[in-house]
Scaffold this motif. Structure first.
Motif, PDB file in Angstrom:
ATOM      1  N   ASP A  56       0.835  -1.209   0.000  1.00 56.17           N
ATOM      2  CA  ASP A  56       0.000   0.000   0.000  1.00 56.17           C
ATOM      3  C   ASP A  56       0.872   1.262   0.000  1.00 56.17           C
ATOM      4  OD1 ASP A  56      -2.828   1.091   0.323  1.00 56.17           O
ATOM      5  OD2 ASP A  56      -1.754   2.119   1.934  1.00 56.17           O
ATOM      6  N   LYS A  60       1.124   4.176  -2.977  1.00 55.04           N
ATOM      7  CA  LYS A  60       0.887   5.604  -2.737  1.00 55.04           C
ATOM      8  C   LYS A  60       2.089   6.453  -3.165  1.00 55.04           C
ATOM      9  CE  LYS A  60      -2.945   5.199   0.370  1.00 55.04           C
ATOM     10  NZ  LYS A  60      -3.415   3.913  -0.194  1.00 55.04           N
ATOM     11  N   ARG A 106      -5.227  13.604  -1.460  1.00 51.39           N
ATOM     12  CA  ARG A 106      -5.738  12.481  -0.656  1.00 51.39           C
ATOM     13  C   ARG A 106      -4.640  11.427  -0.455  1.00 51.39           C
ATOM     14  NH1 ARG A 106      -6.440   7.093  -1.270  1.00 51.39           N
ATOM     15  NH2 ARG A 106      -8.527   7.087  -0.373  1.00 51.39           N
ATOM     16  N   ARG A 110      -2.726  10.218   3.310  1.00 50.26           N
ATOM     17  CA  ARG A 110      -2.508   8.864   3.870  1.00 50.26           C
ATOM     18  C   ARG A 110      -1.066   8.734   4.379  1.00 50.26           C
ATOM     19  NH1 ARG A 110      -7.391  10.058   2.262  1.00 50.26           N
ATOM     20  NH2 ARG A 110      -8.836   8.337   2.490  1.00 50.26           N
ATOM     21  N   HIS A 150      -8.376   2.977   9.945  1.00 54.30           N
ATOM     22  CA  HIS A 150      -8.363   1.654   9.319  1.00 54.30           C
ATOM     23  C   HIS A 150      -9.525   0.795   9.789  1.00 54.30           C
ATOM     24  CE1 HIS A 150      -3.714   2.016   8.671  1.00 54.30           C
ATOM     25  NE2 HIS A 150      -4.409   2.658   7.757  1.00 54.30           N
ATOM     26  N   PHE A 162       2.908  -6.760  13.915  1.00 57.01           N
ATOM     27  CA  PHE A 162       3.750  -6.061  14.904  1.00 57.01           C
ATOM     28  C   PHE A 162       4.357  -7.042  15.911  1.00 57.01           C
ATOM     29  CE2 PHE A 162       0.833  -2.056  14.483  1.00 57.01           C
ATOM     30  CZ  PHE A 162       1.379  -1.800  13.228  1.00 57.01           C
TER      31      PHE A 162
HETATM   32  C1  1PX Z   1      13.285   3.193  11.672  1.00 54.17           C
HETATM   33  C2  1PX Z   1      11.971   2.570  11.677  1.00 54.17           C
HETATM   34  C3  1PX Z   1      11.349   2.674  10.368  1.00 54.17           C
HETATM   35  C4  1PX Z   1      10.106   1.900  10.217  1.00 54.17           C
HETATM   36  C5  1PX Z   1       9.695   1.969   8.807  1.00 54.17           C
HETATM   37  C6  1PX Z   1       8.369   1.528   8.579  1.00 54.17           C
HETATM   38  C7  1PX Z   1       7.763   2.153   7.364  1.00 54.17           C
HETATM   39  C8  1PX Z   1       6.327   1.966   7.441  1.00 54.17           C
HETATM   40  C9  1PX Z   1       5.596   2.535   6.305  1.00 54.17           C
HETATM   41  C10 1PX Z   1       4.148   2.423   6.565  1.00 54.17           C
HETATM   42  C11 1PX Z   1       3.347   3.162   5.573  1.00 54.17           C
HETATM   43  C12 1PX Z   1       1.912   2.855   5.736  1.00 54.17           C
HETATM   44  C13 1PX Z   1       1.073   3.660   4.816  1.00 54.17           C
HETATM   45  C14 1PX Z   1      -0.360   3.380   5.137  1.00 54.17           C
HETATM   46  C15 1PX Z   1      -1.269   4.288   4.392  1.00 54.17           C
HETATM   47  C16 1PX Z   1      -2.698   3.913   4.772  1.00 54.17           C
HETATM   48  O1  1PX Z   1      -3.133   4.226   5.867  1.00 54.17           O
HETATM   49  N1  1PX Z   1      -3.420   3.239   3.857  1.00 54.17           N
HETATM   50  C17 1PX Z   1      -4.750   2.752   4.139  1.00 54.17           C
HETATM   51  C18 1PX Z   1      -5.800   3.671   3.550  1.00 54.17           C
HETATM   52  O2  1PX Z   1      -5.576   3.823   2.183  1.00 54.17           O
HETATM   53  P1  1PX Z   1      -6.833   4.091   1.206  1.00 54.17           P
HETATM   54  O3  1PX Z   1      -6.233   4.368  -0.150  1.00 54.17           O
HETATM   55  O4  1PX Z   1      -7.648   2.824   1.203  1.00 54.17           O
HETATM   56  O5  1PX Z   1      -7.608   5.235   1.762  1.00 54.17           O
HETATM   57  C19 1PX Z   1      -4.869   1.354   3.591  1.00 54.17           C
HETATM   58  O6  1PX Z   1      -6.142   0.833   3.850  1.00 54.17           O
HETATM   59  C20 1PX Z   1      -3.767   0.581   4.213  1.00 54.17           C
HETATM   60  C21 1PX Z   1      -3.580  -0.665   4.164  1.00 54.17           C
HETATM   61  C22 1PX Z   1      -2.347  -1.330   4.686  1.00 54.17           C
HETATM   62  C23 1PX Z   1      -2.164  -1.366   6.168  1.00 54.17           C
HETATM   63  C24 1PX Z   1      -1.494  -0.186   6.764  1.00 54.17           C
HETATM   64  C25 1PX Z   1      -1.038  -0.449   8.176  1.00 54.17           C
HETATM   65  C26 1PX Z   1      -0.066   0.606   8.586  1.00 54.17           C
HETATM   66  C27 1PX Z   1       0.743   0.243   9.767  1.00 54.17           C
HETATM   67  C28 1PX Z   1       1.927   1.158   9.867  1.00 54.17           C
HETATM   68  C29 1PX Z   1       2.964   0.593  10.692  1.00 54.17           C
HETATM   69  C30 1PX Z   1       4.076  -0.096   9.933  1.00 54.17           C
HETATM   70  C31 1PX Z   1       4.822  -1.015  10.851  1.00 54.17           C
HETATM   71  C32 1PX Z   1       6.261  -1.088  10.589  1.00 54.17           C
HETATM   72  C33 1PX Z   1       6.980  -1.813  11.640  1.00 54.17           C
HETATM   73  C34 1PX Z   1       8.288  -1.252  11.998  1.00 54.17           C
END
Ligand code: 1PX
Length: 214
Positions: A56, A60, A106, A110, A150, A162
């Protein structure tokens, strides 16, 4: 050399967010997206369980890179010029699904919300005790930020992923910045820049009532 050969280095990401903000307090999209590319590269190294997140994020970033390379590229130099251009040209959907391509506004929104998660997560890592659990820091940061946007199924999958994160010190080591102490020092340097980018973007989007774009 970590950044040069494709391996993740927190330094590279630090430099990217550091160079985002101009003297006029504009946020440049080039280094902003470079910062995200660096973070995504790191996410890949954490294993396939995170691939639904990186997919995702890549999608983006890709949308934004296409705008930055497209015919209107001079309008996508900074977040400020993008907002001005897209609003003036009626390109921003304020209601769901018009069939038009995703706007830059938009899409950045995100990433911007995810930047808040990053800010909380890195701060949690930086100030955490040696024996604190990365999964707990990550879950708490997520629940205080992105989770609100979400659906249940995404929140569940994220929380499961996680749990696989290595302990804090091992996590600090895989950042490729040196010892855990050196990584903590680096975080202390990096965070003000990330906070700055987040703050400017938040203010810009609030000013134009763009914080709830569907
Ligand atoms: C030094 C540490 C660095 C850690 C780097 C980790 C980079 C993480 C990048 C995460 C980017 C996530 C973007 C999510 C954007 C979003 O909210 N998209 C949702 C909505 O989009 P829409 O187009 O439908 O309106 C979409 O539904 C997302 C789906 C995927 C699941 C997003 C879960 C985000 C969790 C973020 C935590 C990342 C954990 C990394 C572990 C270190």
């Amino acid at each position: 050399m970590a950044g040069a050969q494709g391996a993740f280095s927190l330094r590279e990401v630090l430099a990217a967010f550091q160079t985002c903000v101009t003297e006029q307090r504009e946020v440049l999209l080039g280094p902003y997206l470079c910062g995200w590319r660096g973070l995504i590269r790191f996410l890949h190294s954490l294993g396939a369980i995170f691939s639904f997140i990186s997919k995702d994020a890549v999608a983006k970033v890709q949308i934004m890179e296409n705008y930055c390379r497209g015919e209107q590229r001079e309008k996508y130099v900074s977040l400020q010029s993008m907002v001005e251009y897209e609003l003036a040209s009626g390109l921003v959907d304020v209601q769901k699904q018009s069939g038009r391509p995703d706007s830059g506004c938009r899409t950045v929104l995100r990433l911007h919300r995810a930047l808040r998660w990053l800010q909380l997560f890195l701060e949690g890592l930086r100030t955490g005790r040696e024996d604190s659990r990365t999964s707990v820091i990550c879950t708490d940061s997520y629940n205080a930020s992105l989770a609100a946007y979400h659906p249940w199924v995404v929140r569940k999958a994220a929380t499961v992923a996680f749990c696989t994160l290595p302990p804090r010190n091992a996590f600090l080591e895989i950042m490729n910045v040196g010892t855990p102490e050196e990584a903590v020092a680096m975080l202390g340097e990096a965070l003000p820049y990330i906070c700055d980018v987040y703050g400017i973007t938040q203010e810009l989007f609030a000013q134009h009532k763009l914080l709830d774009l569907p």
